[in-house]
Design a protein around this motif. Structure first.
Motif, PDB file in Angstrom:
ATOM      1  N   THR A  69      -6.114 -39.963 -12.938  1.00 53.93           N
ATOM      2  CA  THR A  69      -6.066 -38.525 -13.199  1.00 53.93           C
ATOM      3  C   THR A  69      -6.233 -37.750 -11.894  1.00 53.93           C
ATOM      4  O   THR A  69      -7.120 -38.037 -11.089  1.00 53.93           O
ATOM      5  N   GLY A  70      -5.364 -36.778 -11.703  1.00 61.31           N
ATOM      6  CA  GLY A  70      -5.440 -35.948 -10.505  1.00 61.31           C
ATOM      7  C   GLY A  70      -4.764 -36.525  -9.282  1.00 61.31           C
ATOM      8  O   GLY A  70      -4.835 -35.938  -8.189  1.00 61.31           O
ATOM      9  N   ALA A  71      -4.104 -37.673  -9.397  1.00 65.04           N
ATOM     10  CA  ALA A  71      -3.433 -38.286  -8.242  1.00 65.04           C
ATOM     11  C   ALA A  71      -2.281 -37.414  -7.763  1.00 65.04           C
ATOM     12  O   ALA A  71      -1.470 -36.938  -8.557  1.00 65.04           O
ATOM     13  N   GLY A  72      -2.210 -37.170  -6.464  1.00 63.02           N
ATOM     14  CA  GLY A  72      -1.102 -36.426  -5.884  1.00 63.02           C
ATOM     15  C   GLY A  72       0.136 -37.296  -5.766  1.00 63.02           C
ATOM     16  O   GLY A  72       0.105 -38.502  -6.052  1.00 63.02           O
ATOM     17  N   VAL A  73       1.232 -36.692  -5.312  1.00 59.45           N
ATOM     18  CA  VAL A  73       2.490 -37.433  -5.214  1.00 59.45           C
ATOM     19  C   VAL A  73       2.369 -38.605  -4.236  1.00 59.45           C
ATOM     20  O   VAL A  73       2.815 -39.725  -4.520  1.00 59.45           O
TER      21      VAL A  73
END
Length: 406
Positions: free
Chosen positions: A355-359
């Motif tokens: 959850t919340g991982a960036g590209v």
């Protein structure tokens, strides 16, 4: 009779040298093969000293008891037995650490370049002319292979530098799209491939995402990869729909008989409409990841590879939301030797993002999850996600019906 026996032994030695020396593309391995061959057939101990940077020699291979090579006099005390391109073949008979020793020192020369010296020592009798000739032949043979390895390494470096320069700086997407990419070559001794990716800005805030893979490896594949990428930029500037871009690329590439075929996947992302249009030329399917479950492989119509001149490409339009990350990749990411491609793709789809991982974190998670750094082929990955518009920024006033893809 003795002369004939010596000649026959020399011929047998040369035949064995041809089989034993130069079986790999690693320099140190070739020097070890040279020392090993000499030790097994002609002497009690052998060593290879190679000239390094600054002109200083260092020992790179030893076969047999290394102490037999200790305490021997400098070359200045050796007798000159012959010369090879001006470099002497030294011979020495005297006392070593183990008693009486006989030494031959042969220059390692290839294409006029002095690599170093081959040392052969034994405690029984001196080396005959035929034996010295066999030593010289083995040394020359090893140098031929070393020359090939160094020229191959130079070609690989040019290809790798070219590919890295091309894939390291894809075009800048619109600010409404977050993009991350990764290129991982398979290894320093493997011929570089033709993997590449690109992003192209279009009108009305749209961005074209592209990943491709030229068939084959080596400098030619890297050059063709550059040609495909240049063609793509020219064709994409006309703002055609993705499947029409592929059609143009296929037609233009097929006109060049020397151009290698290539697979290609194109995605046109339209943040204003929350829509992505996909088209494939023989490429593996894109994947979409969210933070609340495994990935999904998208069902995109697959046409023939570019450069065949067959055409027949189709596009499919699918919705995209701000919590989804589109992932494009080349086959090196998923394919494993001896494994069915469906199994490989299932492994990709089974990955879960935090959850919340960036590209960029999604790209890292995919590469780590599939152990891309130890892949059997080059890996190129391109990922994109819609960037939410700040609250104070007005929405685009342009209206684009879903069916208006060009």
């Amino acid at each position: 009779m003795q002369e004939r026996d010596g000649l026959e032994a020399r011929l047998r030695g040369m035949e064995e040298a041809l089989e034993r020396i130069g079986t790999s593309f690693d320099e140190r391995a070739i020097w070890r093969e040279l020392a090993g061959f000499v030790f097994r057939t002609l002497c009690d101990a052998a060593a290879v000293d190679v000239i390094g940077q600054g002109g200083r020699s260092h020992r790179v291979a030893v076969a047999g008891p290394a102490d037999l090579l200790d305490g021997l006099p400098t070359e200045a005390a050796h007798a000159v037995r012959a010369r090879d391109e001006g470099h002497p073949v030294h011979a020495y008979t005297g006392r070593g650490t183990e008693g009486s020793v006989h030494l031959v020192s042969v220059p390692l020369i290839g294409r006029g370049k002095l690599y170093g010296r081959l040392l052969a020592v034994r405690t029984r009798g001196g080396f005959s002319d035929h034996e010295t000739a066999t030593l010289h032949f083995a040394a020359r043979l090893a140098c031929v292979h070393i020359g090939h390895v160094r020229r191959l390494a130079t070609t690989e470096k040019i290809a790798l530098d070219l590919q890295r320069a091309l894939v390291a700086e894809p075009g800048r997407p619109h600010p409404n799209l977050d993009v991350s990419s990764r290129y991982l070559p398979v290894g320093p001794r493997a011929l570089v491939g033709g993997d590449w990716f690109e992003t192209v800005r279009l009108h009305f805030g749209r961005t074209l995402l592209v990943v491709g893979d030229v068939m084959g490896h080596g400098l030619e594949a890297a050059v063709d990869m550059n040609a495909y990428r240049s063609l793509l930029r020219d064709v994409a500037s006309t703002d055609l729909a993705p499947h029409r871009v592929l059609r143009q690329l296929d037609t233009l590439s097929a006109a060049d008989d020397n151009r290698r075929p290539a697979t290609c996947l194109i995605v046109r992302v339209d943040p204003a409409r929350g829509l992505a249009v996909y088209a494939s030329a023989g490429h593996l399917p894109p994947a979409v990841f969210t933070a609340d479950g495994p990935g999904e492989l998208l069902d995109v119509p697959v046409g023939p590879p570019l450069g065949t001149g067959i055409g027949g490409y189709e596009a499919v339009a699918l919705p995209i939301t701000a919590d989804q990350t589109i992932l494009l990749y080349t086959d090196g990411l998923v394919e494993r030797r001896g494994e069915d491609i469906d199994t490989s793709l299932a492994r990709l789809a089974a990955l879960r993002m935090t959850t919340g991982a960036g590209v960029s974190e999604v790209v890292d998670a995919v590469c780590d999850g599939l152990d891309a750094r130890h892949a059997e082929d080059d890996v190129a990955v391109l990922a994109a996600r819609l960037r939410p518009r700040p609250p104070h920024e007005p929405a685009s006033s342009a209206v684009h019906p879903v069916g208006s893809a060009q």
